[in-house]
Scaffold this motif. Structure first.
Motif, PDB file in Angstrom:
ATOM      1  N   GLY A 103      89.127  42.169  21.712  1.00 25.34           N
ATOM      2  CA  GLY A 103      89.873  41.704  20.542  1.00 25.34           C
ATOM      3  C   GLY A 103      89.067  41.651  19.267  1.00 25.34           C
ATOM      4  N   ALA A 104      87.822  42.171  19.276  1.00 17.19           N
ATOM      5  CA  ALA A 104      86.998  42.204  18.070  1.00 17.19           C
ATOM      6  C   ALA A 104      87.319  43.463  17.266  1.00 17.19           C
ATOM      7  CB  ALA A 104      85.525  42.189  18.441  1.00 17.19           C
ATOM      8  N   PRO A 105      87.232  43.401  15.931  1.00 18.50           N
ATOM      9  CA  PRO A 105      87.516  44.587  15.122  1.00 18.50           C
ATOM     10  C   PRO A 105      86.712  45.794  15.596  1.00 18.50           C
ATOM     11  CG  PRO A 105      87.307  42.674  13.705  1.00 18.50           C
ATOM     12  CD  PRO A 105      86.916  42.214  15.088  1.00 18.50           C
ATOM     13  N   LEU A 106      87.393  46.918  15.740  1.00 25.69           N
ATOM     14  CA  LEU A 106      86.762  48.152  16.220  1.00 25.69           C
ATOM     15  C   LEU A 106      86.742  49.199  15.106  1.00 25.69           C
ATOM     16  CD1 LEU A 106      85.576  49.811  18.574  1.00 25.69           C
ATOM     17  CD2 LEU A 106      87.924  50.419  19.203  1.00 25.69           C
ATOM     18  N   ASP A 107      87.907  49.722  14.767  1.00 18.41           N
ATOM     19  CA  ASP A 107      88.011  50.649  13.642  1.00 18.41           C
ATOM     20  C   ASP A 107      88.615  49.863  12.486  1.00 18.41           C
ATOM     21  OD1 ASP A 107      88.639  52.584  11.755  1.00 18.41           O
ATOM     22  OD2 ASP A 107      89.353  54.040  13.226  1.00 18.41           O
ATOM     23  N   THR A 108      87.801  49.612  11.455  1.00 18.57           N
ATOM     24  CA  THR A 108      88.240  48.758  10.353  1.00 18.57           C
ATOM     25  C   THR A 108      88.826  49.559   9.191  1.00 18.57           C
ATOM     26  OG1 THR A 108      85.992  48.754   9.444  1.00 18.57           O
ATOM     27  CG2 THR A 108      86.589  46.949  10.941  1.00 18.57           C
ATOM     28  N   THR A 109      89.075  50.850   9.430  1.00 24.17           N
ATOM     29  CA  THR A 109      89.737  51.675   8.417  1.00 24.17           C
ATOM     30  C   THR A 109      91.044  51.028   7.956  1.00 24.17           C
ATOM     31  OG1 THR A 109      88.847  53.666   9.458  1.00 24.17           O
ATOM     32  CG2 THR A 109      90.711  53.965   7.960  1.00 24.17           C
ATOM     33  N   LYS A 110      91.300  51.119   6.671  1.00 21.49           N
ATOM     34  CA  LYS A 110      92.588  50.685   6.137  1.00 21.49           C
ATOM     35  C   LYS A 110      93.486  51.929   6.083  1.00 21.49           C
ATOM     36  CE  LYS A 110      91.261  46.577   6.119  1.00 21.49           C
ATOM     37  NZ  LYS A 110      90.691  45.843   4.992  1.00 21.49           N
ATOM     38  N   ASP A 111      94.417  51.956   7.013  1.00 17.40           N
ATOM     39  CA  ASP A 111      95.207  53.141   7.334  1.00 17.40           C
ATOM     40  C   ASP A 111      96.637  52.930   6.844  1.00 17.40           C
ATOM     41  OD1 ASP A 111      95.878  55.533   9.094  1.00 17.40           O
ATOM     42  OD2 ASP A 111      97.003  53.976  10.134  1.00 17.40           O
ATOM     43  N   LEU A 112      97.148  53.835   6.015  1.00 16.50           N
ATOM     44  CA  LEU A 112      98.479  53.657   5.438  1.00 16.50           C
ATOM     45  C   LEU A 112      99.567  53.645   6.508  1.00 16.50           C
ATOM     46  CD1 LEU A 112     100.196  53.389   2.859  1.00 16.50           C
ATOM     47  CD2 LEU A 112     100.293  55.895   2.773  1.00 16.50           C
ATOM     48  N   TYR A 113      99.422  54.487   7.517  1.00 16.28           N
ATOM     49  CA  TYR A 113     100.383  54.550   8.625  1.00 16.28           C
ATOM     50  C   TYR A 113     100.512  53.167   9.275  1.00 16.28           C
ATOM     51  CZ  TYR A 113     102.496  57.032  12.694  1.00 16.28           C
ATOM     52  OH  TYR A 113     103.314  57.504  13.685  1.00 16.28           O
ATOM     53  N   THR A 114      99.373  52.516   9.512  1.00 17.58           N
ATOM     54  CA  THR A 114      99.370  51.177  10.103  1.00 17.58           C
ATOM     55  C   THR A 114     100.086  50.185   9.195  1.00 17.58           C
ATOM     56  OG1 THR A 114      97.325  51.561  11.327  1.00 17.58           O
ATOM     57  CG2 THR A 114      97.871  49.267  10.804  1.00 17.58           C
ATOM     58  N   HIS A 115      99.753  50.196   7.925  1.00 17.82           N
ATOM     59  CA  HIS A 115     100.360  49.245   6.996  1.00 17.82           C
ATOM     60  C   HIS A 115     101.868  49.459   6.888  1.00 17.82           C
ATOM     61  CE1 HIS A 115      96.174  48.566   6.059  1.00 17.82           C
ATOM     62  NE2 HIS A 115      96.505  47.550   5.275  1.00 17.82           N
ATOM     63  N   ALA A 116     102.294  50.722   6.944  1.00 18.84           N
ATOM     64  CA  ALA A 116     103.729  51.005   6.905  1.00 18.84           C
ATOM     65  C   ALA A 116     104.432  50.372   8.098  1.00 18.84           C
ATOM     66  CB  ALA A 116     103.959  52.516   6.878  1.00 18.84           C
ATOM     67  N   PHE A 117     103.825  50.478   9.283  1.00 23.21           N
ATOM     68  CA  PHE A 117     104.486  49.924  10.463  1.00 23.21           C
ATOM     69  C   PHE A 117     104.449  48.402  10.485  1.00 23.21           C
ATOM     70  CE2 PHE A 117     104.870  54.155  12.287  1.00 23.21           C
ATOM     71  CZ  PHE A 117     106.130  54.031  12.856  1.00 23.21           C
ATOM     72  N   VAL A 118     103.452  47.794   9.881  1.00 19.08           N
ATOM     73  CA  VAL A 118     103.455  46.335   9.758  1.00 19.08           C
ATOM     74  C   VAL A 118     104.654  45.891   8.929  1.00 19.08           C
ATOM     75  CG1 VAL A 118     102.237  44.365   8.744  1.00 19.08           C
ATOM     76  CG2 VAL A 118     100.973  46.042  10.124  1.00 19.08           C
ATOM     77  N   ILE A 119     104.885  46.557   7.790  1.00 16.35           N
ATOM     78  CA  ILE A 119     106.037  46.228   6.942  1.00 16.35           C
ATOM     79  C   ILE A 119     107.340  46.451   7.705  1.00 16.35           C
ATOM     80  CG2 ILE A 119     107.296  46.852   4.845  1.00 16.35           C
ATOM     81  CD1 ILE A 119     104.541  47.713   3.668  1.00 16.35           C
ATOM     82  N   PHE A 120     107.458  47.620   8.325  1.00 16.80           N
ATOM     83  CA  PHE A 120     108.685  47.987   9.053  1.00 16.80           C
ATOM     84  C   PHE A 120     108.988  46.985  10.160  1.00 16.80           C
ATOM     85  CE2 PHE A 120     110.459  50.330  12.734  1.00 16.80           C
ATOM     86  CZ  PHE A 120     111.666  50.734  12.197  1.00 16.80           C
ATOM     87  N   ALA A 121     107.996  46.688  10.987  1.00 24.08           N
ATOM     88  CA  ALA A 121     108.219  45.798  12.124  1.00 24.08           C
ATOM     89  C   ALA A 121     108.545  44.385  11.667  1.00 24.08           C
ATOM     90  CB  ALA A 121     106.989  45.792  13.024  1.00 24.08           C
ATOM     91  N   CYS A 122     107.834  43.903  10.648  1.00 25.26           N
ATOM     92  CA  CYS A 122     108.092  42.544  10.175  1.00 25.26           C
ATOM     93  C   CYS A 122     109.467  42.435   9.518  1.00 25.26           C
ATOM     94  CB  CYS A 122     106.994  42.103   9.213  1.00 25.26           C
ATOM     95  SG  CYS A 122     105.433  41.736  10.045  1.00 25.26           S
ATOM     96  N   ALA A 123     109.925  43.520   8.907  1.00 26.42           N
ATOM     97  CA  ALA A 123     111.276  43.497   8.336  1.00 26.42           C
ATOM     98  C   ALA A 123     112.314  43.326   9.430  1.00 26.42           C
ATOM     99  CB  ALA A 123     111.531  44.780   7.546  1.00 26.42           C
ATOM    100  N   HIS A 124     112.153  44.039  10.527  1.00 27.26           N
ATOM    101  CA  HIS A 124     113.111  43.905  11.627  1.00 27.26           C
ATOM    102  C   HIS A 124     112.963  42.554  12.329  1.00 27.26           C
ATOM    103  CE1 HIS A 124     115.099  47.837  11.733  1.00 27.26           C
ATOM    104  NE2 HIS A 124     113.983  48.290  11.207  1.00 27.26           N
ATOM    105  N   TYR A 125     111.744  42.088  12.471  1.00 27.10           N
ATOM    106  CA  TYR A 125     111.520  40.780  13.107  1.00 27.10           C
ATOM    107  C   TYR A 125     112.126  39.666  12.240  1.00 27.10           C
ATOM    108  CZ  TYR A 125     108.985  36.672  14.857  1.00 27.10           C
ATOM    109  OH  TYR A 125     108.656  35.443  15.347  1.00 27.10           O
ATOM    110  N   ALA A 126     111.909  39.732  10.924  1.00 25.14           N
ATOM    111  CA  ALA A 126     112.472  38.719  10.026  1.00 25.14           C
ATOM    112  C   ALA A 126     113.996  38.765  10.043  1.00 25.14           C
ATOM    113  CB  ALA A 126     111.945  38.921   8.614  1.00 25.14           C
ATOM    114  N   ALA A 127     114.550  39.972  10.073  1.00 27.88           N
ATOM    115  CA  ALA A 127     116.008  40.093  10.112  1.00 27.88           C
ATOM    116  C   ALA A 127     116.578  39.498  11.390  1.00 27.88           C
ATOM    117  CB  ALA A 127     116.418  41.562   9.987  1.00 27.88           C
ATOM    118  N   ALA A 128     115.846  39.641  12.487  1.00 29.40           N
ATOM    119  CA  ALA A 128     116.334  39.156  13.776  1.00 29.40           C
ATOM    120  C   ALA A 128     116.165  37.656  13.948  1.00 29.40           C
ATOM    121  CB  ALA A 128     115.618  39.887  14.915  1.00 29.40           C
ATOM    122  N   THR A 129     115.110  37.090  13.335  1.00 30.43           N
ATOM    123  CA  THR A 129     114.752  35.694  13.624  1.00 30.43           C
ATOM    124  C   THR A 129     114.771  34.776  12.407  1.00 30.43           C
ATOM    125  OG1 THR A 129     112.374  36.045  13.252  1.00 30.43           O
ATOM    126  CG2 THR A 129     113.238  36.511  15.482  1.00 30.43           C
ATOM    127  N   GLY A 130     114.737  35.359  11.203  1.00 27.27           N
ATOM    128  CA  GLY A 130     114.638  34.533  10.010  1.00 27.27           C
ATOM    129  C   GLY A 130     113.264  33.953   9.775  1.00 27.27           C
TER     130      GLY A 130
END
Length: 365
Positions: A103-130
């Motif tokens: 669980g320690a940081p391995l690849d610390t690259t700031k990756d746009l693909y990753t950030h996009a999926f964080v936004i996408f997933a949290c949008a669906h999670y927020a919509a489902a749970t508030g």
């Protein structure tokens, strides 16, 4: 039986396999209950997790989407908190690409693909749970993306150093497509008009820099790059996203481009005997990579349902059972096949249920 009823019956069989076979893998053997993270992949025969070398933020985010959409709030909540605990860079902002087995940081690259999926997933999670914390993550991450990933001509870098100081990769099609998907989800969840203007600007930049004019296809690299490729699966994926965005992206001209790209991908990228979608074409339509990946098959199903003309529905009624017979099996799915149907990748990644879920959601009920 009408074609609509036939497609609905076929789609019901896909959804039953998903609910009865796919989801239980990732609640059970595919989920590390100690870390509350999904394993990267499991074996096809017994669902044993592959040896752990890393956990990726993107994989966790996709699983967060999957279980949010499935209405399994308790499991989604575990994934949301694990994603924040392991992958959020509290010192410099943004999200790590991966952590190691402990669980320690391995690849610390700031990756746009990753950030996009964080936004996408949290949008669906927020919509489902508030969940208000998820709404904060959406806003903070979207603001960071626009401020720190900015490149030239309205585009965004695909990857940056951990402190955002130096680009590791210039703009690429795939992260920009998933950022489009993420901003659509963020707008639908929050209703904030800023996402509309950002989407308009982003799709206009993609149209200027990535559209292959003769075919309308969106290339993987900016036009003019050496050894470029056109992926049929991405034409189908973009078609769905732009169709869904509608007037928001009208000024980009992408709908007209992608109407032509759909036909190009269907003509040259689909095996007429099996219905298999190849991985990549060159700019003339010649097959560049004949591998058939499951995600491209699901995007073809979704695009056919989205375009929805009579001939599309006839093709869809044929394509669903072809897909089911070639790519699904009683213990899960085949990730990659050769054109001859030989298994090219036998394990099952935790990222694939996202593709199944998004495709099946678009099919008739």
């Amino acid at each position: 039986m009408s074609i609509d009823r036939a497609i609905a019956a076929e789609a019901a069989a896909l959804r039953a396999h998903y609910v009865q076979t796919v989801l239980p893998i990732w609640r059970g053997p595919g989920f590390n209950s100690a870390s509350q993270l999904p394993y990267e992949a499991v074996g096809a025969d017994d669902h044993t997790p592959l040896p752990v070398t890393r956990y990726r933020a993107m994989a966790c985010a996709r699983q967060l989407f999957v279980f949010s959409q499935a209405g399994e709030a308790a499991h989604a909540e575990q994934l949301f908190h694990a994603m924040r605990r392991y992958f959020h860079d509290r010192q410099r902002g943004g999200w790590f690409y991966s952590v190691d087995a402990q669980g320690a940081p391995l690849d610390t690259t700031k990756d746009l693909y990753t950030h996009a999926f964080v936004i996408f997933a949290c949008a669906h999670y927020a919509a489902a749970t508030g969940d208000r914390d998820a709404l904060d993550v959406i806003g903070d991450t979207a603001s960071l993306v626009q401020a720190r990933f900015a490149a030239h001509d309205g585009l965004l870098h695909a990857a940056l150093e951990a402190d955002f100081s130096v680009p590791r990769s210039g703009p690429l099609q795939n992260p920009l497509m998933h950022l489009t998907e993420a901003y659509l989800a963020a707008y639908e969840t929050t209703g904030e008009p800023g996402y509309e203007s950002t989407l308009a600007q982003l799709t206009q930049a993609v149209a200027r820099n990535f559209v292959h004019t003769p075919t309308g296809a969106i290339a993987e690299l900016p036009i003019g790059s050496a050894d470029n490729r056109l992926e049929p699966g991405h034409q189908f994926e973009w078609f769905y996203l732009v169709k869904r965005a509608g007037p928001v992206v009208l000024g980009s001209g992408l709908m007209d481009d992608l109407t032509r790209a759909f036909d190009f991908a269907q003509r040259y990228g689909i095996d007429p005997q099996t219905g298999g979608v190849c991985a990549a074409l060159d700019e003339t339509g010649a097959v560049k990579d004949a591998t058939q990946r499951i995600w491209a098959q699901t995007e073809y199903l979704r695009a056919l349902a989205t375009r929805g003309r009579a001939e599309d529905l006839e093709t869809l009624a044929l394509q669903i059972p072809r897909f089911q017979a070639r790519f699904l099996h009683p213990r899960g799915w085949y990730e990659c096949l050769s054109p001859a149907g030989e298994v090219a990748r036998a394990d099952m990644p935790s990222t694939t249920p996202y593709h199944l879920a998004t495709a099946y959601a678009a099919l008739p009920i």
